[in-house]
Scaffold this active site. Structure first.
Site, PDB file in Angstrom:
ATOM      1  N   ASN A 114       0.800  -1.224   0.000  1.00 55.69           N
ATOM      2  CA  ASN A 114       0.000   0.000   0.000  1.00 55.69           C
ATOM      3  C   ASN A 114       0.833   1.274   0.000  1.00 55.69           C
ATOM      4  O   ASN A 114       0.277   2.365  -0.124  1.00 55.69           O
ATOM      5  CB  ASN A 114      -0.922   0.033   1.224  1.00 55.69           C
ATOM      6  N   VAL A 117      -0.069   6.596  -1.008  1.00 53.83           N
ATOM      7  CA  VAL A 117      -0.638   5.658  -0.042  1.00 53.83           C
ATOM      8  C   VAL A 117      -1.918   5.102  -0.649  1.00 53.83           C
ATOM      9  O   VAL A 117      -2.877   5.835  -0.878  1.00 53.83           O
ATOM     10  CB  VAL A 117      -0.942   6.352   1.300  1.00 53.83           C
ATOM     11  N   CYS A 118      -1.921   3.817  -0.945  1.00 51.78           N
ATOM     12  CA  CYS A 118      -3.046   3.173  -1.617  1.00 51.78           C
ATOM     13  C   CYS A 118      -4.019   2.651  -0.564  1.00 51.78           C
ATOM     14  O   CYS A 118      -3.745   1.659   0.120  1.00 51.78           O
ATOM     15  CB  CYS A 118      -2.522   2.042  -2.492  1.00 51.78           C
ATOM     16  N   LEU A 119      -5.150   3.331  -0.437  1.00 56.74           N
ATOM     17  CA  LEU A 119      -6.105   2.998   0.613  1.00 56.74           C
ATOM     18  C   LEU A 119      -7.494   3.446   0.181  1.00 56.74           C
ATOM     19  O   LEU A 119      -7.664   4.572  -0.298  1.00 56.74           O
ATOM     20  CB  LEU A 119      -5.706   3.698   1.920  1.00 56.74           C
TER      21      LEU A 119
END
Length: 215
Positions: A50, A57-59
């Site tokens: 992530n 920030v992969c969320l």
């Protein structure tokens, strides 16, 4: 205030144990209708699915990954605290391999177990490398925080490295029985052999106590 900088310390029992990780948050003009924009200080290292080298920030909560319902940002119920807790609990967790899209289906399966351990080892190895970068180029405003953190935690971090070097998984109070029995690979021991002297030197330079036993 629309610019914030936060630091969180990796939880015990995870590959990020005791490591400080920095994130910058910007609240866009449309906030809270839109989520904050979050940048991770990666120093070019990919230690989690992530957390990208670019700082992304992969969320789902940040609308940088697909999601639905409570997983995505809501102007009425979501908060900055929720973002922080999500990064700590969902991203910097003890099994980051399963954060890869589609890999969650491999949990508790032989293939998942085979792949999760080397992924954890790589994440663990990149954590002390991140620490080295932080000591050389600490985020502005947190210079003394970084030094004080490693003065207090340096010996514990080195002790953890030393346990891995002995060929065992870290004997952490928060580790499960399964993870305590997992072996440490020769590759990780070899890599730590090269990393550890640099960590000892860096911690000794800032006055961390107890480092001499690892020299």
């Amino acid at each position: 205030m629309d610019l914030l900088r936060m630091v969180m310390v990796g939880a015990s029992g995870t590959p990020y144990d005791h490591g400080p990780f920095f994130f910058d948050l910007q609240l866009p003009p449309s906030y809270p209708d839109a989520p904050p924009q979050v940048y991770y200080h990666s120093y070019g290292l990919r230690l989690n699915p992530n957390l990208y080298e670019s700082g992304t920030v992969c969320l789902s909560l940040l609308n940088t990954f697909g999601g639905e319902g409570t997983e995505v940002w809501s102007s009425t119920t979501s908060s900055l605290l929720q973002v922080v807790v999500s990064i700590q609990g969902l991203v910097l967790n003890d099994q980051p391999y399963y954060n890869e899209a589609g890999y969650e289906t491999l949990a508790d399966k032989p293939e998942g177990h085979r792949n999760a351990l080397p992924y954890n080892e790589n994440a663990y190895l990149l954590t002390p490398r991140t620490m080295q970068h932080l000591l050389r180029r600490p985020p502005r405003g947190f210079e003394e925080f970084i030094k004080e953190h490693f003065r207090r935690q340096g010996k514990l971090l080195l002790r953890t490295c030393n346990v891995w070097l002995q060929g065992n998984v870290v004997d952490d109070a928060h580790a499960t029985e399964a993870t305590r029995k997992q072996p440490c690979s020769n590759g990780l021991r070899l890599a730590l052999t090269n990393v550890m002297p640099n960590l000892v030197a860096a911690f000794t330079e800032i006055g961390a106590k107890g480092c001499e036993e690892f020299q």
